[in-house]
Design a protein around this motif. Structure first.
Motif, PDB file in Angstrom:
ATOM      1  N   ASP A 107     -30.108   8.115 -38.762  1.00  0.00           N
ATOM      2  CA  ASP A 107     -28.891   8.417 -37.840  1.00  0.00           C
ATOM      3  C   ASP A 107     -27.963   7.365 -37.285  1.00  0.00           C
ATOM      4  OD1 ASP A 107     -26.992   9.503 -36.280  1.00  0.00           O
ATOM      5  OD2 ASP A 107     -28.523  10.588 -34.998  1.00  0.00           O
ATOM      6  N   PHE A 108     -26.976   6.885 -38.280  1.00  0.00           N
ATOM      7  CA  PHE A 108     -26.137   5.748 -37.897  1.00  0.00           C
ATOM      8  C   PHE A 108     -25.159   5.857 -37.171  1.00  0.00           C
ATOM      9  CE2 PHE A 108     -28.109   5.095 -42.367  1.00  0.00           C
ATOM     10  CZ  PHE A 108     -28.195   3.612 -42.202  1.00  0.00           C
ATOM     11  N   ALA A 109     -24.843   4.721 -36.203  1.00  0.00           N
ATOM     12  CA  ALA A 109     -23.722   4.435 -35.409  1.00  0.00           C
ATOM     13  C   ALA A 109     -23.390   2.957 -36.002  1.00  0.00           C
ATOM     14  CB  ALA A 109     -24.015   4.364 -33.809  1.00  0.00           C
ATOM     15  N   ARG A 110     -22.484   3.030 -37.019  1.00  0.00           N
ATOM     16  CA  ARG A 110     -22.181   1.886 -37.866  1.00  0.00           C
ATOM     17  C   ARG A 110     -20.716   1.349 -37.377  1.00  0.00           C
ATOM     18  NH1 ARG A 110     -24.689  -0.343 -42.803  1.00  0.00           N
ATOM     19  NH2 ARG A 110     -26.301  -0.406 -41.242  1.00  0.00           N
ATOM     20  N   GLU A 111     -20.760  -0.109 -37.117  1.00  0.00           N
ATOM     21  CA  GLU A 111     -19.384  -0.385 -36.951  1.00  0.00           C
ATOM     22  C   GLU A 111     -18.789  -1.019 -38.413  1.00  0.00           C
ATOM     23  OE1 GLU A 111     -19.233  -3.680 -34.077  1.00  0.00           O
ATOM     24  OE2 GLU A 111     -19.809  -2.190 -32.359  1.00  0.00           O
ATOM     25  N   ALA A 112     -17.487  -0.515 -38.686  1.00  0.00           N
ATOM     26  CA  ALA A 112     -16.730  -0.804 -39.819  1.00  0.00           C
ATOM     27  C   ALA A 112     -15.409  -0.435 -39.725  1.00  0.00           C
ATOM     28  CB  ALA A 112     -17.484  -0.242 -41.128  1.00  0.00           C
ATOM     29  N   PRO A 113     -14.363  -1.090 -40.468  1.00  0.00           N
ATOM     30  CA  PRO A 113     -12.910  -0.698 -40.440  1.00  0.00           C
ATOM     31  C   PRO A 113     -12.706   0.741 -40.805  1.00  0.00           C
ATOM     32  CG  PRO A 113     -13.340  -2.798 -41.672  1.00  0.00           C
ATOM     33  CD  PRO A 113     -14.825  -2.006 -41.628  1.00  0.00           C
ATOM     34  N   SER A 114     -13.368   1.421 -41.539  1.00  0.00           N
ATOM     35  CA  SER A 114     -13.279   2.673 -41.985  1.00  0.00           C
ATOM     36  C   SER A 114     -14.683   3.481 -42.052  1.00  0.00           C
ATOM     37  CB  SER A 114     -12.404   2.888 -43.212  1.00  0.00           C
ATOM     38  OG  SER A 114     -13.380   2.469 -44.252  1.00  0.00           O
TER      39      SER A 114
END
Length: 77
Positions: A46-53
């Motif tokens: 279960d991810f909460a990933r920072e990225a541009p999109s």
């Protein structure tokens, strides 16, 4: 460039989830922004990933899950 946090779940298999090192295996592979659990024999990352999109977040997460040695079954967005 601003990065938003994207939430999604990668469902995976292919690892012995009884081994006791499942969480550390994913953490060491770069999934330090995810919680790991097992439901009905499937591994849920279960991810909460920072990225541009969202697409870039998922792409990088899939690489990390593969680096942990797991096989991706599906993605819940």
């Amino acid at each position: 460039m601003q990065h938003d946090t994207h939430s999604f779940i990668v469902v995976a298999t292919g690892l012995d989830w009884h081994s006791g090192d499942l969480e550390s295996r994913f953490y060491d592979a770069g999934c330090d922004d995810a919680g790991v659990s097992v439901v009905r024999g499937e591994i849920l990352v279960d991810f909460a990933r920072e990225a541009p999109s969202l697409d870039e977040a998922i792409e990088s997460a899939l690489r990390d899950v593969a680096r942990a040695g797991a096989t991706v079954v599906r993605i819940h967005r």
